[in-house]
Design a protein around this motif. Structure first.
Motif, PDB file in Angstrom:
ATOM      1  N   LYS A 257      -1.342 -19.263   1.801  1.00 30.19           N
ATOM      2  CA  LYS A 257      -1.063 -17.955   1.201  1.00 30.19           C
ATOM      3  C   LYS A 257       0.247 -17.977   0.413  1.00 30.19           C
ATOM      4  CE  LYS A 257      -3.974 -15.420   4.296  1.00 30.19           C
ATOM      5  NZ  LYS A 257      -4.063 -14.800   5.574  1.00 30.19           N
ATOM      6  N   THR A 258       1.194 -18.799   0.852  1.00 28.36           N
ATOM      7  CA  THR A 258       2.424 -18.953   0.075  1.00 28.36           C
ATOM      8  C   THR A 258       2.089 -19.542  -1.289  1.00 28.36           C
ATOM      9  OG1 THR A 258       3.762 -19.290   2.068  1.00 28.36           O
ATOM     10  CG2 THR A 258       4.695 -20.070  -0.018  1.00 28.36           C
TER      11      THR A 258
ATOM     12  N   LEU B 205       5.802 -15.158   3.809  1.00 30.30           N
ATOM     13  CA  LEU B 205       4.749 -16.123   4.138  1.00 30.30           C
ATOM     14  C   LEU B 205       5.340 -17.496   4.428  1.00 30.30           C
ATOM     15  CD1 LEU B 205       2.159 -14.914   1.500  1.00 30.30           C
ATOM     16  CD2 LEU B 205       1.894 -14.788   3.986  1.00 30.30           C
ATOM     17  N   GLU B 206       6.384 -17.862   3.687  1.00 33.26           N
ATOM     18  CA  GLU B 206       7.052 -19.142   3.950  1.00 33.26           C
ATOM     19  C   GLU B 206       7.649 -19.150   5.352  1.00 33.26           C
ATOM     20  OE1 GLU B 206       9.804 -19.399   0.697  1.00 33.26           O
ATOM     21  OE2 GLU B 206       8.319 -20.309  -0.633  1.00 33.26           O
TER      22      GLU B 206
ATOM     23  N   CYS C 172       0.818 -17.197  -3.882  1.00 34.60           N
ATOM     24  CA  CYS C 172       1.828 -16.372  -4.551  1.00 34.60           C
ATOM     25  C   CYS C 172       2.391 -17.072  -5.785  1.00 34.60           C
ATOM     26  CB  CYS C 172       2.968 -16.015  -3.597  1.00 34.60           C
ATOM     27  SG  CYS C 172       2.477 -14.867  -2.298  1.00 34.60           S
TER      28      CYS C 172
ATOM     29  N   ALA D 132       3.093  -9.121   4.681  1.00 33.55           N
ATOM     30  CA  ALA D 132       3.083 -10.103   3.594  1.00 33.55           C
ATOM     31  C   ALA D 132       1.707 -10.180   2.936  1.00 33.55           C
ATOM     32  CB  ALA D 132       3.493 -11.474   4.130  1.00 33.55           C
ATOM     33  N   GLU D 133       0.652 -10.138   3.745  1.00 25.88           N
ATOM     34  CA  GLU D 133      -0.698 -10.194   3.194  1.00 25.88           C
ATOM     35  C   GLU D 133      -0.990  -8.960   2.336  1.00 25.88           C
ATOM     36  OE1 GLU D 133      -3.071 -10.814   6.701  1.00 25.88           O
ATOM     37  OE2 GLU D 133      -2.912 -12.991   6.516  1.00 25.88           O
TER      38      GLU D 133
ATOM     39  N   LEU E  24       3.255 -10.659   9.182  1.00 25.47           N
ATOM     40  CA  LEU E  24       2.134 -11.344   8.539  1.00 25.47           C
ATOM     41  C   LEU E  24       1.256 -10.350   7.786  1.00 25.47           C
ATOM     42  CD1 LEU E  24       0.397 -13.775   7.879  1.00 25.47           C
ATOM     43  CD2 LEU E  24      -0.726 -13.499  10.103  1.00 25.47           C
TER      44      LEU E  24
ATOM     45  N   ARG F  43       0.859  -9.314  -0.968  1.00 28.80           N
ATOM     46  CA  ARG F  43       0.145 -10.282  -1.813  1.00 28.80           C
ATOM     47  C   ARG F  43      -1.105  -9.650  -2.413  1.00 28.80           C
ATOM     48  NH1 ARG F  43      -3.782 -14.305  -1.210  1.00 28.80           N
ATOM     49  NH2 ARG F  43      -4.158 -13.614   0.905  1.00 28.80           N
TER      50      ARG F  43
ATOM     51  N   ALA G 293       6.275 -11.063  -1.158  1.00 33.89           N
ATOM     52  CA  ALA G 293       5.432 -11.644  -0.105  1.00 33.89           C
ATOM     53  C   ALA G 293       5.782 -13.104   0.179  1.00 33.89           C
ATOM     54  CB  ALA G 293       3.956 -11.542  -0.505  1.00 33.89           C
ATOM     55  N   ARG G 294       6.131 -13.841  -0.859  1.00 36.45           N
ATOM     56  CA  ARG G 294       6.321 -15.287  -0.749  1.00 36.45           C
ATOM     57  C   ARG G 294       7.298 -15.709   0.352  1.00 36.45           C
ATOM     58  NH1 ARG G 294       6.583 -16.409  -5.958  1.00 36.45           N
ATOM     59  NH2 ARG G 294       8.805 -15.940  -6.045  1.00 36.45           N
TER      60      ARG G 294
ATOM     61  N   ASP H 173       2.678 -19.947   6.555  1.00 30.66           N
ATOM     62  CA  ASP H 173       1.331 -19.925   5.975  1.00 30.66           C
ATOM     63  C   ASP H 173       1.394 -20.532   4.578  1.00 30.66           C
ATOM     64  OD1 ASP H 173      -1.159 -19.308   4.834  1.00 30.66           O
ATOM     65  OD2 ASP H 173      -1.369 -17.556   6.143  1.00 30.66           O
TER      66      ASP H 173
END
Length: 138
Positions: free
Chosen positions: A128-129, A120-121, A132, A90-91, A87, A94, A116-117, A125
């Protein structure tokens, strides 16, 4: 091997952190908030708290001082990878994409958003996805 890597990584983080701190202190936009965060950085630790502190510093600078923001996010990204925190990783990806977007480096921004996408998927989330796909939702 892992100990030598950790030692080298720790020295690298310490060196980068020291350089970054000098740059941030010299050009702080929000001195009290930045100072508070800077006091919390401990280059000997690699944990989610340190990742959060570096990310918050990046957030303070992403629009006005994108190079400083990118340095913070990259350090946080390396820590997230080291402690295997998908997490946070990915953040950070992003956030780095957002820095590239702010600086007009759209192709680079898309690369980071694309990396990141799927993370996050997988985490689930959706907000946040979506950011992106639509970076204006930062």
């Amino acid at each position: 091997m892992k100990n030598s890597f950790n030692s080298l990584f720790s020295k690298l983080i310490t060196s980068i952190t020291s350089s970054l701190l000098i740059c941030i202190i010299a050009s702080a936009q929000e001195p009290s908030e930045v100072d508070s965060l800077l006091r919390l950085i401990d280059p000997t630790k690699q944990d989610t708290t340190q990742i959060k502190i570096l990310s918050e510093l990046g957030d303070l600078y992403y629009a006005s001082q994108p190079d400083s923001a990118a340095a913070c996010y990259h350090m946080a990204l390396e820590m997230a990878k080291e402690i295997e925190n998908p997490l946070a990783e990915a953040e950070c990806l992003r956030a780095i994409g957002t820095v590239f977007q702010v600086t007009g480096e759209y192709d680079s921004a898309l690369i980071y958003y694309a990396e990141a996408r799927p993370m996050l998927e997988e985490i689930g989330d959706r907000d946040k996805t979506a950011s992106c796909y639509n970076p204006e939702r930062r």
